[in-house]
Scaffold this motif. Structure first.
Motif, PDB file in Angstrom:
ATOM      1  N   ARG A   1     -10.305   4.476  -0.592  1.00  0.00           N
ATOM      2  CA  ARG A   1      -9.945   5.802  -0.425  1.00  0.00           C
ATOM      3  C   ARG A   1     -10.690   6.983  -1.139  1.00  0.00           C
ATOM      4  NH1 ARG A   1      -4.117   3.461  -0.781  1.00  0.00           N
ATOM      5  NH2 ARG A   1      -4.675   3.508  -2.869  1.00  0.00           N
TER       6      ARG A   1
ATOM      7  N   ILE B   1      -6.050  -4.118  -5.145  1.00  0.00           N
ATOM      8  CA  ILE B   1      -5.565  -2.634  -5.205  1.00  0.00           C
ATOM      9  C   ILE B   1      -6.639  -1.862  -5.535  1.00  0.00           C
ATOM     10  CG2 ILE B   1      -4.192  -1.444  -6.695  1.00  0.00           C
ATOM     11  CD1 ILE B   1      -2.168  -3.490  -7.096  1.00  0.00           C
TER      12      ILE B   1
ATOM     13  N   ARG C   1      -9.092  -1.213  -2.362  1.00  0.00           N
ATOM     14  CA  ARG C   1      -8.358  -0.391  -1.723  1.00  0.00           C
ATOM     15  C   ARG C   1      -8.426   1.232  -2.131  1.00  0.00           C
ATOM     16  NH1 ARG C   1      -3.180  -3.097  -0.125  1.00  0.00           N
ATOM     17  NH2 ARG C   1      -2.152  -2.261  -1.933  1.00  0.00           N
TER      18      ARG C   1
ATOM     19  N   ASP D   1       0.736  -1.096   0.091  1.00  0.00           N
ATOM     20  CA  ASP D   1       0.033   0.038  -0.127  1.00  0.00           C
ATOM     21  C   ASP D   1       0.944   1.280  -0.027  1.00  0.00           C
ATOM     22  OD1 ASP D   1      -1.834   1.908   0.376  1.00  0.00           O
ATOM     23  OD2 ASP D   1      -2.994   1.038   1.673  1.00  0.00           O
ATOM     24  N   THR D   2       1.139   1.802  -1.061  1.00  0.00           N
ATOM     25  CA  THR D   2       1.719   3.137  -1.368  1.00  0.00           C
ATOM     26  C   THR D   2       0.974   4.445  -0.938  1.00  0.00           C
ATOM     27  OG1 THR D   2       1.386   3.518  -3.567  1.00  0.00           O
ATOM     28  CG2 THR D   2       3.188   1.892  -2.842  1.00  0.00           C
TER      29      THR D   2
ATOM     30  N   ASP E   1       0.345   2.127  -6.021  1.00  0.00           N
ATOM     31  CA  ASP E   1       0.244   0.742  -6.007  1.00  0.00           C
ATOM     32  C   ASP E   1       0.405   0.107  -7.180  1.00  0.00           C
ATOM     33  OD1 ASP E   1      -0.487   1.570  -3.337  1.00  0.00           O
ATOM     34  OD2 ASP E   1      -2.376   0.655  -3.370  1.00  0.00           O
TER      35      ASP E   1
END
Lengths: 180, 180
Positions: free
Chosen positions: A137, A130, A133, A79-80, A86
């Motif tokens: 956000r 990904i 996630r 998780d960047t 990502d």
DNA sequence: ACGTTAACACAAAGAATTTGCGTTAGTGGT
DNA sequence: ACCACTAACGCAAATTCTTTGTGTTAACGT
């Protein structure tokens, strides 16, 4: 040949499968892809070759099965903090992996046998985590299929048919177009 | 295994190659991909199996070589009057061909052996003639590599890993993005 | 025309693959 | 808990494929 999804997954079959997978991984590490044979794996695993032939069909199918089984429990993508980050770090890692010598061998085995659908399922699963996630956000997300078409497919194609993995700059450009 | 580009292309080698190619095509048509073996081809071609093993290495390499040889002399891509038209009709035909049962088998053999570079060369050659024709008409042309990345790679990827050939609508969209 | 050697034929040895049949051990039913 | 059923395995023979060593043929350079 397709892997027979055992209708009887109980004790013995599972033990044999574990033993065979383990023997395959060990021999793969010791001798390399081109030096192992199906009877060799059988003897190491403590089963008769005919069992492997009946269950997996041929060496390519067995190796693809083992490789794909190793792929599943890999850790979730890092998780960047952003979708773009990502995807970039994940795809770079992915391309590196399948561009390695064992990675290319795995790809060839997967194509030779008929578990390419399992490959795609695993791939889409990784992308999906990904994307979910990113969605959590609040980021706008493309579909996993779109990412496959715009980024993964060109990269895999180059690795299979062209001159190795795509450069970082190129992947960046593909990603920009896919996300923009 | 890579095909040995014969250092001595004279009479006998060429005759053997012709005979083997012809026998392979015949058996491929009569018995199908999964029923033929290297000794079988050898006997039909009137040579000994060891010759084929020494020259081609294995069945996949031989089949890939034969398939690729059949690919070369195909007629030049049709001229529809525009770059976009040329590319669309050609790519549709291309995808149809490699999505067929023998086409997919050829792809698998090409990946299994090591003549994927020849595949790419042929592919780029076809694209190049289309692009040069467009250039001579004064049209703006992208590079062949760009077309591969944006259109061919996604299509081939789907055929290899996904659910068959891409739909016409999808190819159109890819092409628009690649050209525009 | 002549020597050189790549490419092939032949045959034997070795390895892989298939196949038939008996046995073991999960699985489901009672 | 027991029993019948059968998928999955072990075993071994038969078959087929693959490799390898050695001698021969014919393409190529001079």
């Amino acid at each position: 040949m397709a892997i027979k999804t055992s209708l009887r997954p109980g004790g013995r079959s599972a033990r044999v499968q574990d033993s065979v997978h383990q023997a395959t991984r060990a021999l793969l590490a010791e001798l390399g892809r081109d030096a192992i044979s199906l009877p060799l794996i059988a003897s190491r695993a403590g089963v008769t070759p005919s069992t492997l032939y009946r269950r997996w069909g041929d060496l390519s199918s067995l190796l693809a099965d083992v490789s794909l089984a190793r792929m599943h429990p890999d850790a979730d993508p890092v998780d960047t903090g952003s979708l773009r980050g990502d995807l970039l770090t994940w795809s770079e890692q992915y391309f590196d992996e399948i561009n390695s010598v064992p990675g290319r061998a795995m790809l060839r085995d997967a194509v030779a046998s008929d578990c390419t659908n399992r490959c795609l399922t695993i791939l889409l699963g990784q992308l999906q985590t990904i994307l979910e996630r990113a969605a959590s956000r609040g980021e706008a997300t493309p579909s996993a299929e779109h990412l496959v078409d715009r980024v993964i497919a060109p990269g895999v194609f180059r690795i299979l048919f062209g001159e190795g993995a795509p450069g970082e700059h190129e992947v960046n450009a593909w990603m920009d177009q896919a996300l923009g």
